[in-house]
Structure formats: structure tokens, C-alpha cells
Design a protein around this motif. Structure first.
Motif, PDB file in Angstrom:
ATOM      1  N   LEU A 182     -59.223  39.668 -57.749  1.00  0.00           N
ATOM      2  CA  LEU A 182     -60.167  39.838 -58.850  1.00  0.00           C
ATOM      3  C   LEU A 182     -61.060  38.610 -59.036  1.00  0.00           C
ATOM      4  N   ALA A 183     -60.840  37.569 -58.214  1.00  0.00           N
ATOM      5  CA  ALA A 183     -61.543  36.294 -58.362  1.00  0.00           C
ATOM      6  C   ALA A 183     -61.409  35.800 -59.806  1.00  0.00           C
ATOM      7  N   ARG A 184     -60.146  35.654 -60.218  1.00  0.00           N
ATOM      8  CA  ARG A 184     -59.869  35.369 -61.622  1.00  0.00           C
ATOM      9  C   ARG A 184     -58.551  34.612 -61.772  1.00  0.00           C
ATOM     10  N   TYR A 185     -58.542  33.723 -62.740  1.00  0.00           N
ATOM     11  CA  TYR A 185     -57.303  33.104 -63.220  1.00  0.00           C
ATOM     12  C   TYR A 185     -57.027  33.699 -64.591  1.00  0.00           C
ATOM     13  N   THR A 186     -55.758  33.965 -64.878  1.00  0.00           N
ATOM     14  CA  THR A 186     -55.422  34.578 -66.164  1.00  0.00           C
ATOM     15  C   THR A 186     -54.248  33.861 -66.816  1.00  0.00           C
ATOM     16  N   LEU A 187     -54.213  33.952 -68.137  1.00  0.00           N
ATOM     17  CA  LEU A 187     -53.083  33.488 -68.917  1.00  0.00           C
ATOM     18  C   LEU A 187     -52.546  34.680 -69.680  1.00  0.00           C
ATOM     19  N   VAL A 195     -54.350  37.274 -72.284  1.00  0.00           N
ATOM     20  CA  VAL A 195     -55.032  36.755 -73.475  1.00  0.00           C
ATOM     21  C   VAL A 195     -56.151  35.778 -73.116  1.00  0.00           C
ATOM     22  N   GLY A 196     -56.231  35.396 -71.837  1.00  0.00           N
ATOM     23  CA  GLY A 196     -57.299  34.511 -71.400  1.00  0.00           C
ATOM     24  C   GLY A 196     -57.612  34.724 -69.940  1.00  0.00           C
ATOM     25  N   ARG A 255     -55.601  25.168 -71.186  1.00  0.00           N
ATOM     26  CA  ARG A 255     -54.460  25.314 -70.270  1.00  0.00           C
ATOM     27  C   ARG A 255     -54.857  26.125 -69.053  1.00  0.00           C
ATOM     28  N   LEU A 256     -55.630  27.177 -69.274  1.00  0.00           N
ATOM     29  CA  LEU A 256     -56.074  28.048 -68.196  1.00  0.00           C
ATOM     30  C   LEU A 256     -56.971  27.296 -67.216  1.00  0.00           C
ATOM     31  N   ILE A 257     -57.935  26.544 -67.722  1.00  0.00           N
ATOM     32  CA  ILE A 257     -58.856  25.806 -66.855  1.00  0.00           C
ATOM     33  C   ILE A 257     -58.116  24.697 -66.113  1.00  0.00           C
TER      34      ILE A 257
END
Length: 96
Positions: free
Chosen positions: A11-16, A23-24, A54-56
């Protein structure tokens, strides 16, 4: 509350995630020489909890560990976060 950070490359994505819910997120685009962070979003009900930071941090640590690509912060949140964390600014000039 159970928290999990994930890289979702399909998905070319980081998630929390918290308690089984996303939620992020931080979306990115990869070019031959760059990882371009294009969008960061946190569920409004979960803002002001440090989730985006935290996510970044997780995403940039992952990019640093997995690649030699330069980071481009198209997203204003990512740009400010890197500005505020000098130890990550080298990511902006790698590979150039």
C-alpha cells in the motif's frame, strides 16, 4: 491498549494500530533515488497523543535501515518533524 506499528509496502504506507484499528498512517511514494512522504493522517479521536510522531519516527528508522534512498518530505508534518529532530536530517541528503 495494544499498539502496533506496521510497514505495508503493498500500500506504500506505514500505519499505527491501536486495539486492532488503524489510527494513523503515513503514505509514501518511491522513486529510483527517493522515498517521498506525501501524506500523514491521524484519526481525529486520537490526535494530540503523539501518534504521528511515533509513526514518522518508525517510518524514517525503517527507511534508514532498509535503503540508501534520500527522504523527501512533501508532507508538511514530516517536514516539520525532521526539522525538529536533527538526528534525522541526514536522510534528506543521502544519495545526492
Amino acid at each position: 491498549m495494544e499498539t502496533e506499528l506496521r510497514h505495508e509496502p503493498d500500500l506504500a504506507r506505514y500505519t499505527l494500530w491501536q486495539d486492532g484499528r488503524t489510527v494513523g498512517l503515513a503514505d509514501y511514494r518511491v522513486t529510483p533515488s527517493e522515498v517521498r512522504f506525501i501524506h500523514t493522517e491521524v484519526d481525529p479521536a486520537h490526535r494530540r497523543q503523539g501518534i504521528a510522531g511515533r509513526l514518522i519516527e518508525f517510518a524514517l528508522d525503517d527507511v534508514h535501515a532498509r535503503t540508501d534512498l534520500r527522504v523527501v518530505a512533501e508532507c508538511s508534518y514530516v517536514e516539520k518533524w525532521i526539522d525538529d529532530h536533527a538526528e534525522y536530517q541526514d536522510l534528506l541528503t543521502r544519495g545526492t
